[in-house]
Design a protein around this motif. Structure first.
Motif: not given
Length: 340
Positions: A266-278, A285-293
């Protein structure tokens, strides 16, 4: 928290039922192996065919899926490297280590969590297809290569490589999971609609996949250390040698896997989805939540059917399911205020 408990309770209950049935001996000594084969060869292919045949693969073309896929690929790679470099696993066991590190429980846990927290499960449907069509074939190819690499032993290096190459080419025909997925893609691409009787039969059979896999997982918790592998191990499966510190090593292996699954992914998903892809806040939230499953029980079923040591996968599924209660709650709390 109430939503998360509601989503997790069926998993715990079915696993506990499997454990109780195993303790009682009600289904006999071979129940785990028989049910595992039923899931892998019948129920799971039916579920995957139904799912893929009714979906549109074009839905993958979005930034949210790119962020999720990046996290999955990186963590699966780290899991593969850790299983080999840190714990001396062979190719097939490393494939399971990769799967337990990055393959999320998207169907029976991801859908209720997404509905409760996000109010929409459409992104989970894309994740299910991504894992079925892209991640699973890679894992199964590694498993097939690792457990069948010795087939050409004694016939020369060139002949041995040819045997392995033939096995890889024919694997879609020999592997029911991949075959069902490919048939589903064909049906979807051609725009075909199955007759109601056939579609309903596939639905009924596929509905048995998740509960039977969880019952099988519960049955495996009764296994003594000497029985932890599949009852019908593949003759060429690569296994690590037992050492006096095997217990500590096994716990460390599960700890690394669970950390990769519930924290790093989920941390990688947050880093890619937030700072990189904005990504917009709700999509992030959906990306991080699903990555943390947590880890899907498919990893345990694959390890069992390929004759590998099932303990790492089994323990990773159970431990990550427990730990993810905290990580999912943290993700929802940290991002939910702006993602709702």
């Amino acid at each position: 928290m109430h939503a998360l408990f509601s989503a997790f309770t069926p998993i715990w209950m079915l696993t506990a039922i499997g454990y109780a049935v195993g303790r009682s001996g009600l289904l006999g000594d071979r129940a785990e192996a028989v049910l595992g084969r039923f899931v892998f060869h019948a129920a799971m292919p039916a579920a995957l065919f139904t799912m893929v045949s009714g979906a549109r693969p074009a839905s993958f073309a979005n930034s949210s899926m790119l962020a999720f896929a990046a996290g999955t690929a990186l963590v699966c790679g780290l899991g593969f490297l850790a299983a080999g470099r840190l714990f001396g696993r062979g190719t097939a066991d490393r494939a399971i280590g990769s799967m337990t590190s990055g393959y999320v429980n998207s169907a029976n846990l991801g859908i209720p969590v997404a509905v409760q927290v996000l109010g929409d499960a459409s992104f989970v449907a894309q994740i299910i297809l991504f894992q079925v069509l892209f991640v699973s074939p890679v894992i199964l190819t590694l498993l097939d290569t690792g457990t069948g690499a010795g087939t050409g032993a004694g016939t020369g290096a060139r002949s041995g490589r040819a045997v392995v190459f033939r096995r890889m080419l024919t694997m879609p025909v020999r592997n029911p999971v991949i075959m069902a997925s490919l048939l589903g893609v064909a049906v979807s691409a051609l725009g075909l609609r199955l007759p109601h009787v056939l579609a309903h039969s596939c639905d009924l059979l596929g509905a048995a996949a998740v509960p039977t896999a969880l019952i099988t997982l519960g049955l495996s918790l009764n296994a003594r250390p000497a029985e932890a592998g599949s009852a019908e191990s593949a003759p060429n499966a690569e296994r690590p040698a037992r050492t006096p510190g095997a217990g500590r090593t096994a716990r460390a292996e599960v700890a690394v896997t669970v950390a990769l699954k519930t924290l790093v992914q989920p941390l990688i998903a947050f880093a890619v989805g937030g700072p990189l892809l904005h990504l917009p806040e709700h999509q992030l939230l959906a990306v991080v939540l699903c990555s943390a499953l947590p880890t899907a029980q498919n990893a345990f079923i694959y390890a069992q059917q390929y004759g590998l040591d099932t303990r790492p996968a089994r323990d990773a599924v159970v431990a990550s399911t427990v730990v993810s209660m905290a990580t999912l709650s943290l993700a929802a709390w940290a991002l939910g205020a702006t993602g709702s």
